[in-house]
Motif scaffolding. Structure first.
Motif, PDB file in Angstrom:
ATOM      1  N   TYR A   1       0.890  -1.199  -0.155  1.00 18.04           N
ATOM      2  CA  TYR A   1      -0.040   0.061   0.016  1.00 18.04           C
ATOM      3  C   TYR A   1       0.823   1.145  -0.028  1.00 18.04           C
ATOM      4  O   TYR A   1       0.637   2.362  -0.666  1.00 18.04           O
ATOM      5  N   TRP A   2       2.107   1.203   0.689  1.00 20.77           N
ATOM      6  CA  TRP A   2       3.033   2.424   0.661  1.00 20.77           C
ATOM      7  C   TRP A   2       3.278   2.652  -0.789  1.00 20.77           C
ATOM      8  O   TRP A   2       3.481   3.526  -1.202  1.00 20.77           O
TER       9      TRP A   2
ATOM     10  N   LEU B   1       2.380   5.962  -3.233  1.00 24.55           N
ATOM     11  CA  LEU B   1       3.359   7.063  -4.045  1.00 24.55           C
ATOM     12  C   LEU B   1       3.418   6.833  -5.254  1.00 24.55           C
ATOM     13  O   LEU B   1       3.824   7.773  -5.998  1.00 24.55           O
ATOM     14  N   GLY B   2       2.667   5.442  -5.710  1.00 21.37           N
ATOM     15  CA  GLY B   2       2.726   5.438  -7.331  1.00 21.37           C
ATOM     16  C   GLY B   2       1.411   6.106  -7.651  1.00 21.37           C
ATOM     17  O   GLY B   2       1.370   6.047  -9.146  1.00 21.37           O
ATOM     18  N   GLY B   3       0.501   6.652  -6.946  1.00 16.21           N
ATOM     19  CA  GLY B   3      -0.480   7.567  -7.607  1.00 16.21           C
ATOM     20  C   GLY B   3      -1.844   6.649  -7.863  1.00 16.21           C
ATOM     21  O   GLY B   3      -2.705   6.857  -8.406  1.00 16.21           O
ATOM     22  N   THR B   4      -1.854   5.137  -7.341  1.00 20.05           N
ATOM     23  CA  THR B   4      -3.118   4.434  -7.602  1.00 20.05           C
ATOM     24  C   THR B   4      -3.763   4.105  -6.753  1.00 20.05           C
ATOM     25  O   THR B   4      -4.987   3.142  -6.753  1.00 20.05           O
ATOM     26  N   SER B   5      -3.135   4.166  -5.280  1.00 22.35           N
ATOM     27  CA  SER B   5      -4.160   4.024  -4.271  1.00 22.35           C
ATOM     28  C   SER B   5      -4.187   5.121  -3.314  1.00 22.35           C
ATOM     29  O   SER B   5      -3.761   6.130  -3.529  1.00 22.35           O
TER      30      SER B   5
ATOM     31  N   LEU C   1      -8.351  -2.422  -6.554  1.00 23.61           N
ATOM     32  CA  LEU C   1      -8.464  -1.222  -6.904  1.00 23.61           C
ATOM     33  C   LEU C   1      -6.932  -0.220  -6.430  1.00 23.61           C
ATOM     34  O   LEU C   1      -6.762   0.818  -6.933  1.00 23.61           O
ATOM     35  N   ALA C   2      -6.325  -0.710  -5.609  1.00 20.95           N
ATOM     36  CA  ALA C   2      -4.915  -0.193  -5.284  1.00 20.95           C
ATOM     37  C   ALA C   2      -4.075  -0.243  -6.347  1.00 20.95           C
ATOM     38  O   ALA C   2      -2.869   0.333  -6.517  1.00 20.95           O
ATOM     39  N   CYS C   3      -4.348  -1.218  -7.214  1.00 25.16           N
ATOM     40  CA  CYS C   3      -3.503  -1.163  -8.644  1.00 25.16           C
ATOM     41  C   CYS C   3      -3.802  -0.566  -9.602  1.00 25.16           C
ATOM     42  O   CYS C   3      -3.098  -0.642 -10.820  1.00 25.16           O
ATOM     43  N   GLN C   4      -4.807   0.331  -9.583  1.00 26.00           N
ATOM     44  CA  GLN C   4      -5.229   1.053 -10.492  1.00 26.00           C
ATOM     45  C   GLN C   4      -5.844   2.537 -10.131  1.00 26.00           C
ATOM     46  O   GLN C   4      -6.552   2.385  -8.893  1.00 26.00           O
ATOM     47  N   ASN C   5      -5.912   3.507 -11.073  1.00 31.25           N
ATOM     48  CA  ASN C   5      -6.323   4.867 -10.735  1.00 31.25           C
ATOM     49  C   ASN C   5      -7.716   5.090 -11.139  1.00 31.25           C
ATOM     50  O   ASN C   5      -7.910   6.280 -11.432  1.00 31.25           O
ATOM     51  N   PHE C   6      -8.401   4.062 -11.263  1.00 26.49           N
ATOM     52  CA  PHE C   6      -9.908   4.275 -11.651  1.00 26.49           C
ATOM     53  C   PHE C   6     -10.613   3.219 -10.931  1.00 26.49           C
ATOM     54  O   PHE C   6      -9.972   2.184 -10.591  1.00 26.49           O
ATOM     55  N   VAL C   7     -12.018   3.336 -11.082  1.00 27.89           N
ATOM     56  CA  VAL C   7     -12.776   2.440 -10.133  1.00 27.89           C
ATOM     57  C   VAL C   7     -13.373   1.412 -10.985  1.00 27.89           C
ATOM     58  O   VAL C   7     -13.065   0.290 -11.034  1.00 27.89           O
ATOM     59  N   LEU C   8     -14.176   1.738 -12.397  1.00 29.16           N
ATOM     60  CA  LEU C   8     -14.507   0.725 -13.281  1.00 29.16           C
ATOM     61  C   LEU C   8     -13.794   1.301 -14.581  1.00 29.16           C
ATOM     62  O   LEU C   8     -13.769   2.248 -14.812  1.00 29.16           O
TER      63      LEU C   8
END
Length: 516
Positions: free
Chosen positions: A332-333, A337-341, A383-390
């Motif tokens: 999660y850290w 910082l990667g901008g997806t979570s 969801l933590a692996c992507q910066n969108f929901v659907l």
């Protein structure tokens, strides 16, 4: 006797030398001057910007545009603003990348009102990088640098790259035109970077002598269309090609504000009262990048789950629990910082773990709470692996598919490791010291005692009382119903000589608690 005279008198020799010198000079003058070696034309000296700035920052923006690069740029801009920078130079060298992240970065720079933003392009800014550049207040390029080619592509069902259809391309055209218009650049040229069918011409207004670069459809839509006279075609925008221009050409077309030969020359263009800050990719950024790789993510999942399983098998040792907590914290850290979570994903994971714990330790069986907990944890990880929901586009579907695939493969690997642990953990030299051996009371009877040589002892019932003979941390030895046995506490440390009560009897362990 008189001396013999020379072949030519002295005056004659002087005249002959003068004639030879004149002929040589005439021959040299008739030759063509040597051509100098061609070099890149030096850009005109960029005029200084009148505005004064307190502090300035240069941020490196290099490589394919991904969620990691978006998160990296956000962190660096935030750090620059905290340091008091009101002039931010984004040093762009990128072939482009993901459309969603490119749009997000361009909008972020376009809406950054607290600082003056400059896109410095020393080499190339293609595709999404060109969109990012258009979001800045100024574009400064080396004369030989290149910008353009924002043609949107996607991977079809045959895994072949194709140009995006009109449905996907139209929003990108709108975005590019809006960014160009916001910073007083010709929108038609920005559109031609996306649409290979748009041709741009130089137009001159016959009434006002105003000059602009427009497409025929733009001129037709003007109220004073009759006043605009079409001149030469911008060759880089001819049909069948996405507009791509050099820095020198971009300056002519008003896509760039200036040309410079180096970053030092760019710095000389601005009057900065304070200092220039430099932000590059550091070790933390590299660590975040590695942790965001799919195979590293899968490894964190597997090791974290194995740690939790081990903690459940030998409660109180803390080794497995700490290992699992470390792996999921790193995940999660790095995604933060990667901008997806964000905090939503963390809350889902914590709630899922609570639901799962309630199902395992409080409620009997495995029902609604257990399935809900697993669903929350899985949703949080995806969801933590992507910066969108659907997912809405093909690219987003591929991102979601990769996240789901990583989770499924990791789960299957974990199941295999879990089976091996339950079957062979007692035989592994290091791990065998951390688990209890099978209880003779649960595995032997009179006949087995005769065959194995293990003394026959009676089974230990739940509720039986006894006393510890060693400290339970949480495992140790005790005497229960007059029999010395291996026991494990419910998690608390129990000192030697304390009264205990049996609360659970299993094949491999006797669980006890301190009696009142």
């Amino acid at each position: 006797m008189a001396a013999r005279s020379s072949w030519l008198s002295r005056p004659s020799r002087i005249l002959l030398w003068c004639a030879a010198l004149a002929c040589s000079t005439a021959w040299l003058l008739a030759q063509e001057p040597a051509q100098p070696v061609e070099k890149e034309a030096a850009p005109p000296v960029a005029e200084k910007v009148a505005k004064k700035f307190e502090n300035a920052a240069v941020i490196q923006f290099e490589g394919p545009i991904t969620a990691w690069l978006e998160g990296y740029l956000k962190r660096k801009i935030t750090a620059a603003q905290k340091a008091g920078a009101d002039l931010i130079v984004i040093e762009i060298d990128s072939p482009g990348g993901n459309l969603h992240e490119s749009e997000q970065i361009a909008d972020m720079l376009n809406n950054l009102s607290a600082a003056h933003t400059v896109a410095f392009i020393p080499r190339e800014a293609y595709s999404g990088a060109a969109m990012v550049s258009l979001g800045c207040d100024e574009i400064i390029m080396r004369p030989s640098a290149r910008i353009g080619d924002v043609g949107v592509i996607f991977r079809d069902e045959n895994f072949l790259f194709q140009h995006a259809p009109e449905k996907i391309r139209s929003p990108v055209v709108t975005e590019m035109r809006a960014l160009a218009a916001e910073h007083k650049r010709p929108p038609a040229l920005a559109e031609s970077m996306v649409d290979l069918n748009v041709e741009v011409f130089r137009y001159v207004n016959q009434r006002t002598n105003a000059e602009d670069f427009l497409s025929e459809s733009e001129v037709a839509a003007k109220a004073d269309a009759v006043d605009w006279q079409q001149h030469e075609l911008v060759l880089e925008s001819k049909k069948g090609s996405f507009l791509t221009v050099t820095g020198a050409r971009a300056l002519e077309l008003r896509l760039a504000e200036a040309n410079v030969a180096s970053l030092e020359e760019l710095k000389a263009r601005y009057e900065v009262e304070g200092r220039w800050l430099n932000y590059r990719v550091n070790n933390i950024d590299k660590t975040v990048y590695v942790l965001n790789l799919w195979w590293v993510t899968g490894l964190l999942f597997v090791v974290g789950l194995v740690g939790i399983l081990y903690e459940c098998s030998a409660p109180g040792t803390c080794i497995g629990g700490l290992l699992g907590l470390t792996c999921f914290s790193l995940f999660y850290w790095s995604r933060f910082l990667g901008g997806t979570s964000g905090w939503l994903e963390v809350m889902l994971f914590v709630l899922g773990a609570i639901f799962l714990a309630i199902e395992l330790f409080v409620l009997p069986g495995f029902g609604v709470a257990g399935f809900a907990g697993l669903a929350m944890i899985a949703t949080s990880l995806i969801l933590a692996c992507q910066n969108f929901v659907l997912p809405e586009t093909t690219q987003e579907m591929q991102t979601t598919g990769a996240a789901v695939g990583t989770l499924v493969v990791s789960s299957l690997v974990f199941v295999g490791i879990a089976y091996a642990m339950m079957s062979y953990i007692g035989k592994i030299p290091l791990l065998s010291q951390l688990v209890l051996a099978p209880l003779p009371s649960a595995t032997t009877d009179e006949d087995e005692a005769a065959e194995t040589g293990i003394p026959s002892i009676k089974k230990i019932p739940v509720g039986a009382l006894g006393k510890t003979t060693t400290i339970l941390r949480p495992s140790g030895r005790a005497i229960i119903d007059g029999q010395p046995v291996d026991v494990v506490s419910t998690g608390d440390v129990i000192a030697t000589g304390k009264s205990i009560r049996v609360v659970e009897v299993g094949y491999q362990r006797i669980v006890v608690e301190e009696a009142d």
